[in-house]
Design a protein around this motif. Structure first.
Motif, short mmCIF file in Angstrom:
data_model
loop_
_atom_site.label_atom_id
_atom_site.label_comp_id
_atom_site.label_asym_id
_atom_site.label_seq_id
_atom_site.Cartn_x
_atom_site.Cartn_y
_atom_site.Cartn_z
N UNK A 180 -1.39 11.56 -1.93
CA UNK A 180 -1.72 10.29 -2.59
C UNK A 180 -1.03 9.09 -1.94
N UNK A 181 0.18 9.28 -1.42
CA UNK A 181 0.87 8.18 -0.74
C UNK A 181 0.12 7.74 0.51
N UNK A 182 -0.37 8.71 1.30
CA UNK A 182 -1.14 8.38 2.50
C UNK A 182 -2.44 7.67 2.13
N UNK A 183 -3.14 8.16 1.14
CA UNK A 183 -4.41 7.56 0.75
C UNK A 183 -4.20 6.17 0.16
N UNK A 184 -3.14 6.02 -0.61
CA UNK A 184 -2.85 4.69 -1.16
C UNK A 184 -2.53 3.71 -0.04
N UNK A 185 -1.79 4.18 0.97
CA UNK A 185 -1.46 3.32 2.11
C UNK A 185 -2.72 2.90 2.87
N UNK A 186 -3.71 3.79 2.90
CA UNK A 186 -4.98 3.42 3.52
C UNK A 186 -5.67 2.31 2.74
N UNK A 187 -5.44 2.25 1.42
CA UNK A 187 -6.01 1.19 0.61
C UNK A 187 -5.25 -0.12 0.78
N UNK A 188 -3.92 -0.03 0.78
CA UNK A 188 -3.09 -1.23 0.67
C UNK A 188 -2.52 -1.73 1.99
N UNK A 189 -2.45 -0.86 3.01
CA UNK A 189 -1.83 -1.24 4.26
C UNK A 189 -0.33 -1.11 4.28
#
Length: 320
Positions: free
Chosen positions: A190-199
């Motif tokens: 989830x941290x990786x996917x969230x980073x893909x959303x937020x940068x």
């Protein structure tokens, strides 16, 4: 096969990640579901199916209160997933995990034996095993290297003993690295996917740590098969994919799935207690006896999780 609408099913840990996915799957099948949760538990994962389940706020360490509740609902099937989340860091957390692992499991096994439950599905963990440089088999020695693994291993040994000594129809499941919808947002995928959303920037461990990532829907499917099929009491099954990935390989696949570049600091994060260079499941036994194997590879599971996070706007890490 079980007609879930005609049996009473009890789930401990049903508000947690894996438990909530089992609850949601069974709720949509019209199952008669009873959940045991701690009084302070946040039920956010069940908000849209809350009216389809009966929630009992019972302390699993209260043996008499638990037995009274089990006698009242008389479940046919029990899924036991309750365990404090995360790796214990303090003496109090270590003792709590052992109390839940041993005493709560013992109380529930005694209650199941008293009412003659038809199946007790106990959720252990791959953390119960020691470190191996090859795929891990169910016959391998339990030699945990973490406090959480120790609590899980003692609970599984207790469940296996009750199956062997007292005839309770127990099946033990040992999931490897589970991911998917409703996972704790501050965990790795989830941290990786969230980073893909937020940068936002992601701190990774040093290269070469590996995990066998299994999509939560595949774990749910294995859980239901373990409840429905007749297998010898006390059997344990690994739930993984048989393929392991390094953290940096997962990050690269997230970039491919999302079409977005990640800002990574490789080596900036210390390893977690169980991290090792080889951690992969041998799942031949589950194939042979449960007729189960994972339907999703990591790419397809990441795509489904990515779509869910976008739909749910999961961009914070406050929900556990």
């Amino acid at each position: 096969m079980i007609n879930w609408a005609e049996v009473s099913t009890l789930i401990t840990g049903g508000a947690g990640f894996i438990g909530a996915n089992i609850v949601r799957r069974l709720a949509l099948s019209g199952a008669r579901l009873h959940l045991i949760v701690r009084p302070q538990t946040d039920l956010w994962r069940l908000s849209d199916v809350r009216d389809r389940v009966t929630v009992h706020k019972v302390d699993l360490l209260d043996g008499e209160g638990l037995r009274r509740m089990v006698r009242t609902i008389r479940p046919t099937i029990i899924f036991h997933l309750a365990m404090p989340s995360g790796h214990p860091r303090t003496a109090a957390e270590r003792l709590e995990s052992l109390q839940v692992g041993i005493l709560a499991t013992a109380h529930l096994l005694e209650a199941a034996m008293e009412i003659g439950a038809q199946r007790f599905i106990h959720f252990g963990s791959s953390l119960e095993y020691g470190r191996y440089d090859r795929p891990i088999k169910e016959v391998d020695h339990l030699s945990p290297v973490t406090d959480r693994g120790m609590a899980k291993a003692t609970a599984s040994m207790l469940a296996e003993f009750y199956a062997r000594r007292h005839g309770i129809p127990v099946v033990i499941l040992r999931p490897f690295s589970v991911y998917g919808p409703f996972e704790n947002p501050n965990r790795f995928i989830p941290t990786l996917l969230r980073a893909a959303m937020t940068g936002e920037e992601v701190r990774l461990t040093a290269p070469s740590y590996r995990h066998d990532f299994i999509f939560v829907e595949d774990v749910v499917e294995a859980s239901l098969r373990a409840a429905e099929l007749q297998v010898q009491s006390g059997e344990a099954f690994n739930l993984g994919t048989g393929t392991q990935w390094t953290n940096e390989e997962v990050a690269a696949l997230v970039e491919q799935v999302t079409g977005r570049a990640l800002r990574l600091q490789i080596g900036a994060r210390p390893p977690n207690p169980p991290d090792t260079s080889c951690w992969v499941a041998d799942i031949e036994k589950a194939r042979r006896l449960l007729g189960w194997e994972p339907f999703h590879d990591l790419s397809s599971g990441l795509k489904l999780t990515w779509r869910w996070m976008q739909a749910e706007r999961i961009v914070d890490d406050q929900r556990a």
